[in-house]
Design an enzyme around this catalytic site. Structure first.
Site, PDB file in Angstrom:
ATOM      1  N   TYR A  99     -19.033  57.850 109.229  1.00 30.05           N
ATOM      2  CA  TYR A  99     -20.231  57.770 110.247  1.00 30.05           C
ATOM      3  C   TYR A  99     -19.590  57.568 111.580  1.00 30.05           C
ATOM      4  O   TYR A  99     -20.356  58.000 112.546  1.00 30.05           O
ATOM      5  CB  TYR A  99     -21.221  56.573 109.973  1.00 30.05           C
ATOM      6  CG  TYR A  99     -21.984  56.686 108.703  1.00 30.05           C
ATOM      7  CD1 TYR A  99     -21.858  57.576 107.951  1.00 30.05           C
ATOM      8  CD2 TYR A  99     -22.895  55.509 108.544  1.00 30.05           C
ATOM      9  CE1 TYR A  99     -22.502  57.388 106.551  1.00 30.05           C
ATOM     10  CE2 TYR A  99     -23.854  55.373 107.486  1.00 30.05           C
ATOM     11  CZ  TYR A  99     -23.594  56.276 106.498  1.00 30.05           C
ATOM     12  OH  TYR A  99     -24.284  56.302 105.411  1.00 30.05           O
ATOM     13  N   GLY A 100     -18.633  57.139 111.825  1.00 31.15           N
ATOM     14  CA  GLY A 100     -18.223  56.606 113.194  1.00 31.15           C
ATOM     15  C   GLY A 100     -18.356  57.535 114.314  1.00 31.15           C
ATOM     16  O   GLY A 100     -18.291  57.170 115.310  1.00 31.15           O
TER      17      GLY A 100
ATOM     18  N   ASP B  33     -23.037  50.316 103.194  1.00 33.75           N
ATOM     19  CA  ASP B  33     -22.230  50.859 104.360  1.00 33.75           C
ATOM     20  C   ASP B  33     -21.946  52.180 103.860  1.00 33.75           C
ATOM     21  O   ASP B  33     -22.238  52.914 102.824  1.00 33.75           O
ATOM     22  CB  ASP B  33     -20.861  49.903 103.923  1.00 33.75           C
ATOM     23  CG  ASP B  33     -19.777  50.365 104.995  1.00 33.75           C
ATOM     24  OD1 ASP B  33     -20.038  50.618 106.186  1.00 33.75           O
ATOM     25  OD2 ASP B  33     -18.504  50.645 104.488  1.00 33.75           O
TER      26      ASP B  33
ATOM     27  N   HIS C 155     -14.809  48.246 107.604  1.00 33.28           N
ATOM     28  CA  HIS C 155     -13.484  48.839 106.763  1.00 33.28           C
ATOM     29  C   HIS C 155     -12.278  48.106 107.295  1.00 33.28           C
ATOM     30  O   HIS C 155     -11.322  47.995 106.601  1.00 33.28           O
ATOM     31  CB  HIS C 155     -13.413  50.238 107.289  1.00 33.28           C
ATOM     32  CG  HIS C 155     -14.180  51.109 106.577  1.00 33.28           C
ATOM     33  ND1 HIS C 155     -15.614  51.263 106.483  1.00 33.28           N
ATOM     34  CD2 HIS C 155     -13.778  52.127 105.369  1.00 33.28           C
ATOM     35  CE1 HIS C 155     -16.037  52.433 105.627  1.00 33.28           C
ATOM     36  NE2 HIS C 155     -14.955  52.751 104.999  1.00 33.28           N
TER      37      HIS C 155
ATOM     38  N   CYS D 162     -22.359  47.533 107.922  1.00 39.18           N
ATOM     39  CA  CYS D 162     -21.993  48.636 108.457  1.00 39.18           C
ATOM     40  C   CYS D 162     -22.148  48.606 110.061  1.00 39.18           C
ATOM     41  O   CYS D 162     -23.611  48.606 110.501  1.00 39.18           O
ATOM     42  CB  CYS D 162     -22.296  50.021 107.963  1.00 39.18           C
ATOM     43  SG  CYS D 162     -21.695  51.443 108.890  1.00 39.18           S
ATOM     44  N   ASN D 163     -21.228  48.379 110.829  1.00 41.37           N
ATOM     45  CA  ASN D 163     -21.379  48.075 112.267  1.00 41.37           C
ATOM     46  C   ASN D 163     -22.219  49.471 112.842  1.00 41.37           C
ATOM     47  O   ASN D 163     -22.936  49.236 113.954  1.00 41.37           O
ATOM     48  CB  ASN D 163     -19.993  47.853 113.179  1.00 41.37           C
ATOM     49  CG  ASN D 163     -19.682  46.564 112.678  1.00 41.37           C
ATOM     50  OD1 ASN D 163     -19.103  46.470 111.529  1.00 41.37           O
ATOM     51  ND2 ASN D 163     -19.785  45.359 113.497  1.00 41.37           N
ATOM     52  N   THR D 164     -21.450  50.611 112.373  1.00 45.26           N
ATOM     53  CA  THR D 164     -22.028  51.898 113.224  1.00 45.26           C
ATOM     54  C   THR D 164     -23.487  51.997 112.687  1.00 45.26           C
ATOM     55  O   THR D 164     -24.270  52.158 113.680  1.00 45.26           O
ATOM     56  CB  THR D 164     -21.070  52.860 112.382  1.00 45.26           C
ATOM     57  OG1 THR D 164     -19.852  52.633 112.602  1.00 45.26           O
ATOM     58  CG2 THR D 164     -21.353  54.302 113.100  1.00 45.26           C
TER      59      THR D 164
ATOM     60  N   CYS E 201     -15.734  46.756 112.656  1.00 42.95           N
ATOM     61  CA  CYS E 201     -16.041  47.700 111.590  1.00 42.95           C
ATOM     62  C   CYS E 201     -15.586  47.124 110.455  1.00 42.95           C
ATOM     63  O   CYS E 201     -14.313  46.314 110.258  1.00 42.95           O
ATOM     64  CB  CYS E 201     -15.160  49.106 111.792  1.00 42.95           C
ATOM     65  SG  CYS E 201     -15.583  50.159 110.129  1.00 42.95           S
TER      66      CYS E 201
HETATM   67  N1  DGL Z   1     -17.801  50.517 108.185  1.00 39.91           N
HETATM   68  C1  DGL Z   1     -18.465  50.949 109.184  1.00 39.91           C
HETATM   69  C2  DGL Z   1     -18.701  50.187 110.416  1.00 39.91           C
HETATM   70  O1  DGL Z   1     -18.650  48.934 110.293  1.00 39.91           O
HETATM   71  C3  DGL Z   1     -18.343  52.618 109.144  1.00 39.91           C
HETATM   72  C4  DGL Z   1     -17.110  53.371 109.316  1.00 39.91           C
HETATM   73  C5  DGL Z   1     -17.307  54.667 109.514  1.00 39.91           C
HETATM   74  O2  DGL Z   1     -18.220  55.365 108.618  1.00 39.91           O
HETATM   75  O3  DGL Z   1     -17.058  55.185 110.257  1.00 39.91           O
HETATM   76  O4  DGL Z   1     -18.846  50.438 111.333  1.00 39.91           O
END
Ligand code: DGL
Length: 259
Positions: free
Chosen positions: A42-43, A10, A186, A73-75, A184
């Site tokens: 990353y978002g 992630d 998080h 990590c969805n992003t 997400c």
């Molecule tokens: N935890 C991540 C997700 O599932 C990334 C969040 C991030 O870094 O903005 O999208």
């Protein structure tokens, strides 16, 4: 049989919500968690940049000998999953699916809310899934602005977290959403604030991480990759940030663990 670790990646701490589900479901598997940390969040980064970061992370997990990688990590999944599967074509890779399908199947009000990062919400994966399952349902997408920063700074149990979460959810709740998808990894760390924002309403909050753990088990079985029965697992943590961040990953992993 293969006692090599499963890699879980992630941008930071968020993927630990997947790590704990994988550990619970597959207690004999060694897990190698890579939380980038250096480039988080990353978002709102451009897609090409997220793709390059995901490539570096998966490359590192492959170099460490992982037998399967979970992009927790969805992003990164939205930006890079096709690219990763093409590049690492012999490696089983599990990505995050926005849980729009179960939400649309179970909604009674006909309104579903999705919280995710900006980059996930403007990706093809989300649009395709919402178009496919949300035909007779209103799908309201809202970026969880500030959510990742709250988690990365250990601010989940603060009035600021309550305010930030309540503000992001206000619109979808006012429009009658009865299913809220956490898009997400998080965001489950903010579950207490999310539950307070939905208190008194008949709302289901969907965290897709148990389903991701089940998919991981399926791919292990398909490739005959399970660890030997009785294998004693090792849990290791890697980061592109510093040693202090690596120690935080470890501490957070074991403190959020509910196994
Ligand atoms: N935890 C991540 C997700 O599932 C990334 C969040 C991030 O870094 O903005 O999208």
């Amino acid at each position: 049989m293969n006692n090599a670790p499963i890699g879980i990646y992630d941008s930071g701490l968020g993927g630990l919500t997947v790590w704990r589900e994988v550990r619970k479901l597959l207690p004999e598997e060694s897990l190698l968690y890579l939380g980038d940390g250096k480039n988080c969040p990353y978002g709102s980064r451009p897609r090409t940049e997220v793709q390059a970061l995901a490539d570096a992370a998966v490359g590192r997990l492959v170099a460490e000998g992982c037998k399967l990688v979970v992009v927790a990590c969805n992003t990164a999944t939205a930006a890079a999953i096709d690219f990763l599967r093409a590049k690492y074509d012999t490696l089983p890779i599990v990505g995050m699916e926005p849980a729009v399908k179960p939400a649309c199947l179970h909604t009674r009000s006909g309104v579903v809310g999705v919280l995710a990062t900006e980059r996930s919400l403007d990706g093809d994966l989300f649009h395709r899934t919402a178009a496919r399952y949300g035909r007779d349902v209103t799908v309201i997408a809202e970026p969880g602005r500030g959510f990742v920063e709250l988690v990365e700074n250990d601010l989940e149990a603060t009035p600021e977290a309550e305010r930030t979460v309540a503000a992001a959810m206000e619109g979808m709740l006012a429009r009658g959403a009865d299913q809220i998808v956490l898009g997400c990894t998080h965001y489950p760390f903010l579950m207490d604030a999310i539950r307070r924002a939905t208190a008194g309403r008949d709302v289901t909050v969907i965290d897709p991480s148990p389903a991701v753990a089940r998919r991981t088990a399926e791919l292990l079985d398909r490739g005959n990759l399970r660890a030997e029965p009785g294998h004693r697992p090792e849990y290791r943590f890697l980061t592109f940030s510093d040693d202090a961040y690596r120690d935080r990953l470890r501490r957070k992993a074991f403190s959020c663990d509910v196994a």
